[in-house]
Scaffold this motif. Structure first.
Motif, PDB file in Angstrom:
ATOM      1  N   TYR A 115       5.112  49.917  31.150  1.00  0.00           N
ATOM      2  CA  TYR A 115       4.754  51.309  31.944  1.00  0.00           C
ATOM      3  C   TYR A 115       3.715  52.003  31.137  1.00  0.00           C
ATOM      4  CZ  TYR A 115       4.980  55.997  33.787  1.00  0.00           C
ATOM      5  OH  TYR A 115       4.645  57.399  34.092  1.00  0.00           O
ATOM      6  N   TRP A 116       3.982  52.427  29.974  1.00  0.00           N
ATOM      7  CA  TRP A 116       3.141  53.248  29.070  1.00  0.00           C
ATOM      8  C   TRP A 116       1.801  52.628  28.755  1.00  0.00           C
ATOM      9  CZ3 TRP A 116       4.182  58.153  27.885  1.00  0.00           C
ATOM     10  CH2 TRP A 116       3.242  58.740  27.041  1.00  0.00           C
ATOM     11  N   MET A 117       1.811  51.265  28.817  1.00  0.00           N
ATOM     12  CA  MET A 117       0.595  50.414  28.668  1.00  0.00           C
ATOM     13  C   MET A 117      -0.443  50.573  30.003  1.00  0.00           C
ATOM     14  SD  MET A 117      -0.073  46.125  28.298  1.00  0.00           S
ATOM     15  CE  MET A 117       0.532  45.844  29.863  1.00  0.00           C
ATOM     16  N   VAL A 118       0.190  50.450  31.129  1.00  0.00           N
ATOM     17  CA  VAL A 118      -0.409  50.854  32.334  1.00  0.00           C
ATOM     18  C   VAL A 118      -0.971  52.129  32.286  1.00  0.00           C
ATOM     19  CG1 VAL A 118      -0.756  50.548  34.769  1.00  0.00           C
ATOM     20  CG2 VAL A 118       0.521  48.687  33.412  1.00  0.00           C
ATOM     21  N   VAL A 139      24.326  49.424  32.688  1.00  0.00           N
ATOM     22  CA  VAL A 139      23.948  49.018  31.444  1.00  0.00           C
ATOM     23  C   VAL A 139      22.913  48.228  31.594  1.00  0.00           C
ATOM     24  CG1 VAL A 139      24.409  47.601  29.533  1.00  0.00           C
ATOM     25  CG2 VAL A 139      26.064  49.150  30.219  1.00  0.00           C
ATOM     26  N   THR A 140      22.560  47.459  32.725  1.00  0.00           N
ATOM     27  CA  THR A 140      21.772  46.467  33.137  1.00  0.00           C
ATOM     28  C   THR A 140      20.234  47.335  33.495  1.00  0.00           C
ATOM     29  OG1 THR A 140      23.380  44.740  34.057  1.00  0.00           O
ATOM     30  CG2 THR A 140      20.797  44.506  34.618  1.00  0.00           C
ATOM     31  N   VAL A 141      20.844  48.201  34.291  1.00  0.00           N
ATOM     32  CA  VAL A 141      19.572  49.115  34.389  1.00  0.00           C
ATOM     33  C   VAL A 141      18.985  49.893  33.192  1.00  0.00           C
ATOM     34  CG1 VAL A 141      18.956  51.403  35.805  1.00  0.00           C
ATOM     35  CG2 VAL A 141      20.277  49.271  36.776  1.00  0.00           C
ATOM     36  N   VAL A 142      19.657  50.315  32.384  1.00  0.00           N
ATOM     37  CA  VAL A 142      19.273  50.800  31.261  1.00  0.00           C
ATOM     38  C   VAL A 142      18.307  49.848  30.347  1.00  0.00           C
ATOM     39  CG1 VAL A 142      19.951  51.810  28.983  1.00  0.00           C
ATOM     40  CG2 VAL A 142      21.013  52.674  30.996  1.00  0.00           C
ATOM     41  N   VAL A 160      14.492  50.033  29.211  1.00  0.00           N
ATOM     42  CA  VAL A 160      14.021  50.024  27.897  1.00  0.00           C
ATOM     43  C   VAL A 160      12.974  49.015  27.799  1.00  0.00           C
ATOM     44  CG1 VAL A 160      14.561  49.504  25.471  1.00  0.00           C
ATOM     45  CG2 VAL A 160      16.131  50.994  26.984  1.00  0.00           C
ATOM     46  N   VAL A 161      13.028  47.947  28.499  1.00  0.00           N
ATOM     47  CA  VAL A 161      12.315  46.668  28.348  1.00  0.00           C
ATOM     48  C   VAL A 161      10.987  46.903  28.961  1.00  0.00           C
ATOM     49  CG1 VAL A 161      11.952  44.154  28.903  1.00  0.00           C
ATOM     50  CG2 VAL A 161      14.278  45.118  27.956  1.00  0.00           C
TER      51      VAL A 161
END
Length: 278
Positions: free
Chosen positions: A23-26, A10-13, A17-18
């Protein structure tokens, strides 16, 4: 064991998400223009380019905008730390009339939406300009003043818990050793609440650094006093936005925040942990 695996999963997910918007910005900043405006976006690029960063860095007076943002953010952090530390100490160590009322007001102020105060603050700054021009409209002082007003209530309330955690006996022992109140304040109490100061400084820095609403409202015609978020407006066009340059500028704006986090991360964790305990 199963619970631990589930918790880690759950932490990895949540982390993914955060991190995905970053990532999309870069990624968008590194994509060629044809891929950015493509109707079929892909979460990768095989032809990364720095053209978007070049367009962002070649904006007229980009360095000036960056300097203005640094000046506002640093001024807000330093002043908020100093004032909130002294105010939190006074509210914790001293008993005076209306103390409880003042504490309640600190909580109530944080419940008021920023948008609801923007127009009243505009008229306040317009009036302040006649008395103290440096804090009026079209001056960086107006941004510093407004950000202080919004960051201080939370900073004072948060630091109050750290100051209260320092035993009164420590102050009494310092007094017996001949230390003045001023010396105890800066040589004993200040280092002990340093984690809390770091935690509040990070929040104050982010709030001032990323601000667009107040900068757009109070810096009306003085282009030389605009901050970095306003510089990205040149890429917002009526026909088509330059998303590559916007994301490149946003990426560049993120770098100082990341550097600040790296420098204070150890004390930040301790500060947040102390805030939860208090």
């Amino acid at each position: 064991m199963n619970r631990r695996v589930v918790a880690e999963g759950v932490t990895v997910v949540i982390a993914a998400v955060v991190a995905f918007p970053l990532y999309w910005m870069v990624l968008t900043a590194l994509k060629p223009e044809a891929e950015v405006i493509s109707a079929d976006p892909r979460p990768w690029t095989l032809a990364p380019t720095l053209d978007s960063f070049v367009r962002a860095l070649t904006v007229q007076s980009f360095g000036r905008y960056l300097l203005n943002s640094v000046v506002v953010a640093v001024a807000v952090v330093v002043l908020s730390l100093l004032i909130s530390f002294l105010a939190a100490t006074a509210l914790t160590r001293f008993r005076f009339r209306s103390r409880t009322t003042l504490l309640i007001m600190l909580l109530v102020v944080q419940m008021v939406p920023v948008e609801a105060l923007t127009i009243p603050l505009f008229f306040v700054m317009q009036s302040v300009r006649d008395v103290a021009p440096v804090f009026g409209l079209n001056h960086l002082g107006s941004l510093v003043l407004v950000h202080l007003a919004f960051s201080l209530p939370f900073a004072i309330w948060m630091l109050r818990g750290f100051v209260a955690a320092v035993p009164v006996e420590l102050e009494e022992a310092a007094t017996l050793d001949g230390a003045s109140r001023f010396r105890f304040l800066w040589q004993v109490l200040f280092p002990l609440v340093a984690p809390g100061l770091v935690a509040t400084s990070v929040l104050s820095f982010i709030h001032a650094w990323n601000d667009f609403l107040f900068a757009k409202t109070f810096i009306i015609s003085a282009a030389e006093n605009q901050t970095l978020p306003l510089a990205l407006q040149v890429f917002v066009k009526p026909d088509q936005n330059d998303w590559g340059a916007i994301m490149a500028g946003s990426t560049l704006m993120t770098i100082p925040v990341l550097i600040f986090f790296v420098l204070v991360q150890r004390r930040l964790v301790a500060g947040l942990a102390g805030a939860v305990k208090s």
